[in-house]
Design a protein around this motif. Structure first.
Motif, PDB file in Angstrom:
ATOM      1  N   GLN A  60       0.796  -1.227   0.000  1.00 28.20           N
ATOM      2  CA  GLN A  60       0.000   0.000   0.000  1.00 28.20           C
ATOM      3  C   GLN A  60       0.831   1.281   0.000  1.00 28.20           C
ATOM      4  O   GLN A  60       0.405   2.302  -0.558  1.00 28.20           O
ATOM      5  N   ASP A  61       2.024   1.259   0.583  1.00 31.03           N
ATOM      6  CA  ASP A  61       2.849   2.464   0.598  1.00 31.03           C
ATOM      7  C   ASP A  61       3.353   2.835  -0.793  1.00 31.03           C
ATOM      8  O   ASP A  61       3.527   4.022  -1.112  1.00 31.03           O
ATOM      9  N   SER A  62       3.564   1.830  -1.625  1.00 35.90           N
ATOM     10  CA  SER A  62       4.093   2.101  -2.964  1.00 35.90           C
ATOM     11  C   SER A  62       3.010   2.154  -4.039  1.00 35.90           C
ATOM     12  O   SER A  62       3.118   2.907  -5.004  1.00 35.90           O
ATOM     13  N   LEU A  63       1.952   1.366  -3.873  1.00 37.25           N
ATOM     14  CA  LEU A  63       0.927   1.273  -4.926  1.00 37.25           C
ATOM     15  C   LEU A  63      -0.370   1.986  -4.585  1.00 37.25           C
ATOM     16  O   LEU A  63      -1.230   2.158  -5.450  1.00 37.25           O
ATOM     17  N   GLY A  64      -0.553   2.348  -3.329  1.00 33.79           N
ATOM     18  CA  GLY A  64      -1.742   3.100  -2.940  1.00 33.79           C
ATOM     19  C   GLY A  64      -3.036   2.331  -3.139  1.00 33.79           C
ATOM     20  O   GLY A  64      -3.158   1.165  -2.757  1.00 33.79           O
ATOM     21  N   ALA A  65      -4.012   2.974  -3.786  1.00 40.63           N
ATOM     22  CA  ALA A  65      -5.352   2.403  -3.929  1.00 40.63           C
ATOM     23  C   ALA A  65      -5.396   1.169  -4.828  1.00 40.63           C
ATOM     24  O   ALA A  65      -6.389   0.428  -4.826  1.00 40.63           O
ATOM     25  N   VAL A  66      -4.325   0.943  -5.586  1.00 36.18           N
ATOM     26  CA  VAL A  66      -4.283  -0.247  -6.451  1.00 36.18           C
ATOM     27  C   VAL A  66      -3.996  -1.508  -5.635  1.00 36.18           C
ATOM     28  O   VAL A  66      -4.362  -2.622  -6.037  1.00 36.18           O
ATOM     29  N   SER A  67      -3.373  -1.345  -4.473  1.00 42.03           N
ATOM     30  CA  SER A  67      -2.887  -2.498  -3.706  1.00 42.03           C
ATOM     31  C   SER A  67      -3.973  -3.507  -3.323  1.00 42.03           C
ATOM     32  O   SER A  67      -3.738  -4.721  -3.441  1.00 42.03           O
ATOM     33  N   PRO A  68      -5.182  -3.103  -2.867  1.00 42.25           N
ATOM     34  CA  PRO A  68      -6.165  -4.137  -2.533  1.00 42.25           C
ATOM     35  C   PRO A  68      -6.628  -4.938  -3.743  1.00 42.25           C
ATOM     36  O   PRO A  68      -6.911  -6.139  -3.626  1.00 42.25           O
ATOM     37  N   PHE A 120       3.461 -10.080  13.040  1.00 42.93           N
ATOM     38  CA  PHE A 120       2.970  -8.876  13.706  1.00 42.93           C
ATOM     39  C   PHE A 120       3.124  -8.913  15.225  1.00 42.93           C
ATOM     40  O   PHE A 120       2.920  -7.892  15.888  1.00 42.93           O
ATOM     41  N   GLY A 121       3.462 -10.071  15.771  1.00 46.62           N
ATOM     42  CA  GLY A 121       3.647 -10.179  17.207  1.00 46.62           C
ATOM     43  C   GLY A 121       2.371 -10.046  18.008  1.00 46.62           C
ATOM     44  O   GLY A 121       2.407  -9.751  19.211  1.00 46.62           O
ATOM     45  N   LYS A 122       1.232 -10.247  17.376  1.00 49.11           N
ATOM     46  CA  LYS A 122      -0.063 -10.173  18.055  1.00 49.11           C
ATOM     47  C   LYS A 122      -1.060 -11.049  17.306  1.00 49.11           C
ATOM     48  O   LYS A 122      -0.720 -11.665  16.288  1.00 49.11           O
ATOM     49  N   GLY A 123      -2.284 -11.088  17.786  1.00 51.28           N
ATOM     50  CA  GLY A 123      -3.274 -12.005  17.225  1.00 51.28           C
ATOM     51  C   GLY A 123      -4.011 -11.507  16.011  1.00 51.28           C
ATOM     52  O   GLY A 123      -4.901 -12.202  15.518  1.00 51.28           O
ATOM     53  N   GLN A 124      -3.655 -10.343  15.518  1.00 52.11           N
ATOM     54  CA  GLN A 124      -4.310  -9.825  14.325  1.00 52.11           C
ATOM     55  C   GLN A 124      -3.363  -8.909  13.566  1.00 52.11           C
ATOM     56  O   GLN A 124      -2.360  -8.440  14.110  1.00 52.11           O
ATOM     57  N   THR A 125      -3.698  -8.644  12.308  1.00 49.13           N
ATOM     58  CA  THR A 125      -2.877  -7.756  11.499  1.00 49.13           C
ATOM     59  C   THR A 125      -3.272  -6.307  11.768  1.00 49.13           C
ATOM     60  O   THR A 125      -4.273  -6.024  12.431  1.00 49.13           O
ATOM     61  N   ASP A 126      -2.477  -5.389  11.243  1.00 51.51           N
ATOM     62  CA  ASP A 126      -2.873  -3.981  11.253  1.00 51.51           C
ATOM     63  C   ASP A 126      -4.010  -3.778  10.251  1.00 51.51           C
ATOM     64  O   ASP A 126      -4.244  -4.620   9.375  1.00 51.51           O
ATOM     65  N   PHE A 127      -4.700  -2.666  10.359  1.00 52.21           N
ATOM     66  CA  PHE A 127      -5.748  -2.343   9.390  1.00 52.21           C
ATOM     67  C   PHE A 127      -5.116  -1.760   8.129  1.00 52.21           C
ATOM     68  O   PHE A 127      -4.136  -1.015   8.193  1.00 52.21           O
ATOM     69  N   ILE A 128      -5.683  -2.110   6.999  1.00 53.38           N
ATOM     70  CA  ILE A 128      -5.166  -1.601   5.729  1.00 53.38           C
ATOM     71  C   ILE A 128      -5.643  -0.153   5.531  1.00 53.38           C
ATOM     72  O   ILE A 128      -6.725   0.230   5.971  1.00 53.38           O
ATOM     73  N   ASP A 129      -4.824   0.641   4.858  1.00 47.11           N
ATOM     74  CA  ASP A 129      -5.166   2.043   4.622  1.00 47.11           C
ATOM     75  C   ASP A 129      -6.101   2.217   3.429  1.00 47.11           C
ATOM     76  O   ASP A 129      -6.856   3.184   3.351  1.00 47.11           O
ATOM     77  N   PHE A 130      -6.028   1.282   2.489  1.00 45.00           N
ATOM     78  CA  PHE A 130      -6.837   1.386   1.270  1.00 45.00           C
ATOM     79  C   PHE A 130      -7.751   0.169   1.178  1.00 45.00           C
ATOM     80  O   PHE A 130      -7.291  -0.969   1.127  1.00 45.00           O
ATOM     81  N   ARG A 131      -9.041   0.440   1.158  1.00 45.35           N
ATOM     82  CA  ARG A 131     -10.028  -0.632   1.027  1.00 45.35           C
ATOM     83  C   ARG A 131     -10.731  -0.540  -0.322  1.00 45.35           C
ATOM     84  O   ARG A 131     -10.599   0.451  -1.047  1.00 45.35           O
TER      85      ARG A 131
END
Length: 319
Positions: A60-68, A120-131
């Motif tokens: 998402q950092d490089s491709l933005g809205a195309v990433s999803p 991620f060191g936890k039970g879930q991933t981070d939230f994505i910036d582009f949906r």
């Protein structure tokens, strides 16, 4: 809230929640029409959701809205490959197909949770910036009344799912490939004598099933949940399996059943906005899809005729 506003809210929510079910149910149609039971749709959806969120976060950092959108394709390919586990066990090794599918579900759940904790060191991933967000369809959304109900505030993936259902219908019922696929699910020995590669067709059916179920899981993750945890899918694959059976292993029937289950699921999301539903406890609305699934299958599955060779491993030369 006017009647038209209520209707628009219900239809928009239904199309949102039904899209992952439609893709996954269509995948199940390919597998089971070829004669291979695929209880593993839940696991394939789960793995698709995990892959799509992970790859979206990476791109998402490089491709933005195309990433999803790219992540959906990656998830589909990954799940097509992942489904080979079920294919090898069921077709080549002739293991019990139900047991193999259940094992695939457990493997997908365990592997994805393990990788999440490692990465991620936890039970879930981070939230994505582009949906994959809700959007209006140009021109069509301007149609009086109908535009607001059917072509506004709905993700493009919902329309894509409906379109794919008709494409799958055409492929299965109007092409030589579809005829061969159905023949190995109905009478593999007759198909074999006609020169059709039964094993190859069944592998193809299972892999297409994985491909579409991966899309279903990815669409759910990128348009509804926004992140991934072990309970993200929580029965969506089994609802898709029920939709396929309820739809009598027919692409259009499966789509219709998925829309029905999508409607049932949407009630828990929009119940507070609907005057007739806002006083119903949220727990009851949450349980509604599963209760309706049981009632639907109890009422219709007895009249649904599965492919005759479904669940039966094929051994060349044996009747």
């Amino acid at each position: 809230m006017s009647f038209l506003d209520i209707l628009a809210t219900i239809i928009q929510a239904t199309l949102l929640t039904a899209a992952p079910l439609i893709f996954t149910a269509l995948g199940g149609v390919f597998s089971e029409r070829s004669g291979v039971v695929n209880i593993g749709l839940e696991g394939l959806m789960l793995f698709g959701a995990f892959t799509s969120i992970l790859t979206t976060l990476m791109m998402q950092d490089s491709l933005g809205a195309v990433s999803p959108w790219l992540s959906i394709l990656i998830a589909a390919v990954a799940c097509a490959i992942f489904s080979l586990i079920h294919a090898v066990a069921s077709i080549t090794l002739k293991a019990d197909q139900t047991v193999s599918g259940v094992a695939l579900n457990f493997l997908a759940a365990g592997l994805s949770v393990f990788l999440i904790k490692k990465i991620f060191g936890k039970g879930q991933t981070d939230f994505i910036d582009f949906r994959i967000n809700k959007s209006d369809i140009p021109v069509l959304s301007d149609i009086p009344v109908l535009g607001n109900i059917f072509f506004s505030s709905i993700p493009v993936t919902s329309y894509m799912a409906i379109l794919v259902a008709f494409i799958v219908w055409y492929i299965i019922y109007k092409t030589p490939f579809g005829l061969r696929l159905r023949s190995v699910g109905e009478h593999p020995m007759a198909a074999d004598t006609m020169g059709i590669n039964v094993t190859g067709m069944r592998y193809t059916g299972v892999m297409i099933s994985g491909f579409l179920a991966g899309i279903g899981g990815a669409v759910y993750a990128t348009s509804i949940s926004g992140n991934f945890a072990g309970g993200t899918i929580s029965g969506q694959g089994f609802l898709a399996l029920a939709a396929m059976i309820f739809g009598k292993w027919h692409p259009i029937g499966a789509m219709g059943a998925a829309l029905f289950f999508g409607l049932a699921q949407s009630l828990s999301l929009i119940g507070a906005q609907i005057p007739l539903l806002k006083d119903i406890p949220p727990l009851i609305l949450t349980l509604a899809p599963y209760v309706l699934t049981i009632l639907a299958l109890a009422g219709f599955v007895g009249r649904a005729e599965a492919p005759k060779a479904l669940g039966t491993p094929y051994e060349k030369g044996k009747r």
